[in-house]
Design an enzyme around this catalytic site. Structure first.
Site, PDB file in Angstrom:
ATOM      1  N   CYS A 144       8.339   6.807 -11.197  1.00 16.53           N
ATOM      2  CA  CYS A 144       7.448   5.671 -10.970  1.00 16.53           C
ATOM      3  C   CYS A 144       6.086   5.926 -11.601  1.00 16.53           C
ATOM      4  CB  CYS A 144       7.368   5.360  -9.486  1.00 16.53           C
ATOM      5  SG  CYS A 144       6.723   3.708  -9.136  1.00 16.53           S
ATOM      6  N   HIS A 160      13.144   4.813  -8.062  1.00 14.16           N
ATOM      7  CA  HIS A 160      13.049   5.962  -7.149  1.00 14.16           C
ATOM      8  C   HIS A 160      14.464   6.428  -6.801  1.00 14.16           C
ATOM      9  CE1 HIS A 160       8.681   5.702  -6.079  1.00 14.16           C
ATOM     10  NE2 HIS A 160       8.858   4.450  -6.466  1.00 14.16           N
ATOM     11  N   GLU A 207      15.368   9.091  -5.603  1.00 15.68           N
ATOM     12  CA  GLU A 207      15.406   9.920  -4.392  1.00 15.68           C
ATOM     13  C   GLU A 207      15.842   9.133  -3.167  1.00 15.68           C
ATOM     14  OE1 GLU A 207      11.053   8.501  -4.782  1.00 15.68           O
ATOM     15  OE2 GLU A 207      12.649   9.226  -6.102  1.00 15.68           O
TER      16      GLU A 207
END
Length: 1106
Positions: free
Chosen positions: A930, A1059, A1061
């Site tokens: 990001c 993202h 994650e």
């Protein structure tokens, strides 16, 4: 009592009523019913009083009652509430022919042979019933005196030409009350000895305690002294002098309120980071080289007063006068050196300067003292004398002072400490002998960010059970709510020092999310070290965490065990805050905002559920007070309530119940099947109106797992917090089926037996959740303690039909989980995480989890180095700033891989860019996420695309070379929920088969990952960037929005706008993270042999929720 929710899932509900530690309501260290020598009535006390003393009132106070004098007590009008059962006594003592003083006594029914005297504040005259209430709650008898008059803290008129009253205020009232109070305590509890006496007071109360120990060393065995106004004549005259610096009101040198606020911001900017942590708290003012010339108006301009943008030279001189120490300068012919009259205020105290600088005359503390104490020259006590070597001869003293104190300068306590050391050294060198040390009887703590006695303007931890602190939070509060132990409570620590010889070298201070509301939850906790030592963050762990309960992990672990049985599991998190969602909460304060596939911005605990259980939740699985109230208000506006009066009960409570019923039925595992079990985690603390829920689900459909912390205090495992937690939760209609005890080490069998007895449970219903090498081993720990059989029995799980395929999947899941989380890996992998919010590591919770998942997959031990991106930026400052700069780059140079995660705003981004350049040029594996993705692209443009001024529109909207721009379709006005959020497709481009990022996904063409951003790579500059070598191998469906970049001839230089994650799981790590970690460990080629990623199958769900 209000009913707030019906907890029902489709077939079964598990309710986790979670709380860190419950409030203890009686004394610590074993209070016991004493033998009574007197009845709680006037005649009993009258007969033992000496001549000149009379009983004014005696009252029996029942448990849960209140007592005090209300508005009649103008100094302390708030009566304490929720008292334990006790006898309250008020006595008046004639001290001279023209004066008398009163004192109040609390004599608890359950007494632990201790006596506590509490002090007063300023010039106040009144019995301090509110602070006295702490005594009975500790199990102590307690006392306070009115010091011989009735007045507010700033009123000194009572002292004018009243020498006897001054003497009472100075020392006689506190001493006489202490002596007579002890006599009454011994008589009331005849047969039970009074073993130890303690004192607690702040400001004038601190001075009272020190003076009593100076004159009468045997009065107290230990004293808790805050911000002592010990140098009375010097301090009050200094207060007048400081006020004069800022007068008259029309003088150009005057600092108005707005000027001081402007100054405070600059001081924070200059001094905040000198301790190594950027948190808005000035923790090391002594290390801060102030440079106020930066505030000087250009060209001799003037400050605007209400909206200052600068300060004049005269105003800066006033500020320096306030900071500087006050000295006397001899006018005689001899060259006498200057004499210190009083130290000045410290940088960081500006938010409280209004107490000294506002108004048309100096503070009444100074003016009143000079007018009513000094100039009538009629006091019988020499206020100018302080005998340092005798000041604390009688007992142990824990002294504390806020570094942001704007009334009593903090440096005054340092002077006291140093003079005590000097006096002790002089005594020893004078032939007294012995090896005495000041640390044998005095321990001092300077509290960063704390103002006078209590409170903070900067979110700093200030609560550790000092004087006035409990009363500031409520009439029924005592100690440190939920942390009633010697680690967090300074009074308990003092008792341990006096009675068991454990010196007080460390205290943990607590701050609440809402400054004076413990029910709002812990904002931060930090250790304080005994001066001159100082607590310094070592860069590991969360700087604001000092041992909290892992509620979400226990909930997730329970859910995993249910999945191993082949059951379908869902989760709901209920948070008490009024925010609608987590989208606008500051990551440096609240932690990470977790983003769901639907784009919902929710509490980070939902990330734990998804990672453990491989489910996909909706935003409705995170219930907040704000959402519930908003829902009810919208219904009322639509007329759904048909004109009825809308109230908490039944409308808000019914809304919560309906919400849980509906959301618990939403399929979350990719199938169209409703869940078998719904786990509900209740945040907040017992007693929150937002969180009071009542169990109505019925037998076989409900299980209550209560989580409580069992502290170990000086080697002893304390069960009282958990006992009272269970008592409190029962009062709300919730009967625990299991108590999960969080602890550092395994609980002893006697401790478990005691908990079972007092919580009315069997021993096997007490689960010991000790610290484990990794949180992923908590499910194994719960399984070892037979949680699964209890789940089966209580929830009648055998009545649920489980398909054979689901049962097989459950067994395979358990085998795989154990194989991954059980081994201990020795080979270390050092990764540098470069971010903006490292002072709150929860801000990067999902990033850290994804790195952990990946490290476990390649069988490495993760060593994560936290580096503030701002520390990587060149600085012209010296000292600490230079040291941090060089340390940060040293850590970068030793890392095997560098990750730059997301964030918002310009601060620290130059450091992110510089570290991306380092990784690119030195072939160090790099992952930008990001904002990290955007920063790396900007730096690449500066270095290789002839755009030296390249930047982001977020940082400079007028810049020529804006490599990153605002997405045109987004709302620029409203912030909440207006970003590009949720699951979006990324298309790997033609001729990208070489891409390692694509290979990590198994070579597929289309992937789906979650997004949270407002800015994107400028599509007009993509061609120029790609020609220079930065290949955008992944784009959105339109081909206009950049999603993944990669350098072809680099070991691993990858950036993702999304993202990744957020979708990482323990058994299925995020692919970009796995590739990054593998490249850092030198084993990327092995990892590239992954199978293609199977997309998560979303079922059609109820009410349109996704």
């Amino acid at each position: 009592m209000a009913r707030c929710a019906l907890l029902v899932a489709t077939r079964t509900a598990i309710f986790l009523a979670l709380r860190a530690i419950a409030i203890m309501s009686v004394g610590f260290y074993g209070p016991r019913p004493p033998t009574r020598g007197l009845q709680c009535d006037r005649p009993s006390f009258t007969k033992i009083l000496p001549a000149g003393a009379t009983v004014e009132k005696v009252a029996v106070v029942w448990e849960g009652g209140s007592y005090g004098e209300g508005a009649a007590n103008i100094a302390y009008p708030t009566n304490p509430t929720d008292l334990p059962a006790l006898c309250a006594v008020t006595v008046r003592v004639r001290s001279s022919s023209t004066s008398s003083y009163r004192f109040g006594l609390f004599l608890p029914n359950e007494w632990n042979s201790r006596f506590l005297v509490v002090g007063n504040g300023g010039f106040a005259g009144g019995v301090n019933w509110l602070d006295m209430a702490a005594g009975p709650r500790y199990g102590m008898a307690s006392l306070s005196t009115d010091t011989g008059h009735s007045s507010t803290s700033t009123d000194t008129a009572w002292a004018r030409n009243q020498p006897e009253k001054k003497t009472d205020w100075g020392w006689r009232a506190i001493h006489g009350s202490t002596v007579l109070g002890k006599k009454l305590v011994r008589a009331y509890y005849r047969g039970t000895p009074l073993t130890y006496s303690y004192y607690s007071g702040c400001s004038t109360g601190g001075r009272q305690g020190l003076k009593e120990l100076q004159r009468f060393p045997d009065s107290f065995d230990g004293a808790l002294i805050g911000a002592p106004a010990w140098w009375t004549s010097h301090l009050n005259n200094y207060v007048t002098q400081v006020g004069q610096y800022n007068l008259p009101v029309t003088d150009p040198k005057r600092l108005a309120t707005a000027d001081v606020a402007f100054l405070a911001k600059e001081i924070t900017r200059q001094c905040d980071g000198v301790d190594g942590v950027h948190d808005g708290i000035v923790s090391s003012p002594e290390l801060c080289p102030l440079n106020l010339t930066r505030l000087l108006c250009d060209g001799g301009g003037t400050s605007s007063g209400s909206h200052p943008g600068c300060l004049t030279a005269a105003q800066i001189s006033t500020a320096h006068n306030v900071y500087n120490d006050w000295w006397s300068h001899s006018t005689t012919t001899k060259p006498f050196p200057p004499t210190l009259l009083h130290p000045g205020l410290t940088p960081g105290s500006e938010q409280q300067w209004h107490m000294l600088l506002n108004g048309t005359e100096p503070s009444p503390f100074g003016v009143g003292y000079a007018r009513d104490f000094l100039f009538d020259n009629a006091t019988s006590w020499d206020w100018h004398t302080f005998e340092g070597e005798r000041a604390i001869a009688g007992g142990k003293v824990v002294l504390y002072h806020g570094l942001a104190d704007g009334l009593v300068p903090t440096k005054g306590s340092e002077v006291f400490y140093n003079r005590t050391v000097a006096a002790l050294s002089s005594s020893l060198s004078g032939g007294g002998g012995g090896g005495g040390d000041v640390g044998d009887f005095l321990s001092m703590f300077l509290v960063p960010g704390m103002q006078h006695c209590w409170g903070t303007a900067v979110g700093a931890p200030w609560n550790f059970a000092g004087a006035f602190q409990a009363g500031a939070m409520g009439s029924g509060v005592w100690s440190v709510p939920a942390f009633e132990d010697a680690e967090h409570d300074a009074m308990m620590a003092l008792v341990g020092w006096v009675e068991e010889g454990r010196a007080v070298e460390r205290i943990v201070a607590t701050a609440w999310r809402s400054s004076k509301d413990p029910s709002s939850g812990v904002k931060r906790q930090r250790p304080l070290c005994a001066w001159p030592r100082k607590a310094v963050w070592d860069g590991e762990g969360d700087v604001d965490v000092a041992g909290r309960v892992g509620k979400g992990i226990i909930a997730s672990s329970t859910g995993l065990l249910l999945k191993t049985l082949g059951l379908r599991v869902s989760c709901i998190k209920i948070d008490p805050y009024v925010s609608v969602d987590a989208g606008l909460m500051a990551p440096a304060e609240h932690g990470e905002c977790f983003v769901l596939c639907s784009g919902g911005e929710v509490d980070l605990d939902l990330g734990n559920y998804e990672r453990y259980l491989s489910v996909r939740l909706t935003s409705e699985h995170n219930i907040t007070t704000g959402k519930v109230y908003l829902n009810v208000i919208e219904k009322e506006r639509r007329g759904d309530y048909l004109g009825r009066t809308v109230q908490i009960v039944p409308h808000v409570t019914d809304s919560i119940k309906d919400w849980i019923k509906r959301v618990s039925q939403i399929p979350v595992d990719g199938s169209s099947e409703t869940p078998d079990v719904c786990i509900i985690e209740l945040g907040g603390t017992i007693g929150d109106i937002e969180s009071v829920l009542r169990h109505e689900a019925g037998a076989g459909n409900f299980m209550n797992i209560h989580v409580s912390y069992v502290p170990t205090v000086h080697g002893e495992q304390k069960t009282k917090p958990t006992q009272h937690a269970v008592k409190s939760i029962r009062s709300y209609g919730l009967i625990p089926d299991i108590v999960a005890c969080r602890c550092e080490t395994p609980l002893a069998e006697p401790t478990i037996a005691k908990l079972a007895l007092h919580c009315q449970l069997e021993s096997d219903q007490i689960l010991v959740v000790r610290d484990m090498p990794t949180i992923y081993q908590v499910p194994l720990l719960l399984s070892e303690q037979k949680l699964i059989p209890q789940l089966r029995t209580t929830l009648a799980l055998d009545q649920i039909t489980v398909a054979p395929a689901m049962a097989t999947q459950g067994l395979e899941l358990w085998d795989l989980w154990k194989s991954v989380v059980t081994p201990t890996y020795q080979e270390e992998l050092k990764i540098a995480l470069v971010g903006k919010y490292i002072t709150c590591q929860d801000a990067y919770a999902s990033v850290v989890k994804a790195l952990e998942h990946s490290a476990m997959r390649i069988r490495r031990k993760l060593n994560l180095m936290w580096i503030d991106s701002g520390d990587l930026e060149p600085t012209t400052k010296g000292g600490a700033a230079q040291a941090k700069y060089h340390k940060a780059w040293h850590d970068i140079s030793t890392a095997s891989g560098i990750i730059v995660p997301g964030g918002f705003g310009h601060r620290g981004t130059e450091g992110m860019m510089r570290v991306s350049k380092w990784a690119r040029e030195n072939e160090i594996p790099f992952l930008g996420v990001c904002l990290g993705f955007q920063a790396a692209a900007i730096q690449f443009a500066r270095d290789l695309c002839d755009m030296p001024e390249a930047t982001s529109e977020e940082f400079d909207a007028q810049a020529k070379d804006r490599v990153v721009v605002y997405m045109p379709e987004l709302d620029r006005q409203n912030m909440g929920g207006t970003m590009r959020l949720g699951l979006r497709k990324t298309i790997f481009q033609q001729d990208s088969e070489w891409s390692r990022a694509r290979a990590l996904y198994g070579g597929v063409e289309v992937i789906e990952e979650r997004h949270r951003h407002r800015y994107e790579i400028n599509p007009q500059l993509v061609e120029q960037l790609e020609k220079a070598g930065l290949q955008f191998v992944g784009k959105d469906e339109t081909g206009e929005r950049m999603e993944v970049f990669e350098l072809r001839d680099h070991p691993y230089f990858v950036g993702t706008q999304f993202h990744a994650e957020y979708q990482s799981q323990v058994l299925n790590p995020s692919r970009p993270y796995l590739g990054f970690v593998a490249a850092s460990a030198g084993c990327l080629d092995e990892v590239l042999k992954q199978q293609p990623v199977e997309p998560f199958k979303f079922a059609t769900v109820l009410n349109g929720a996704k």
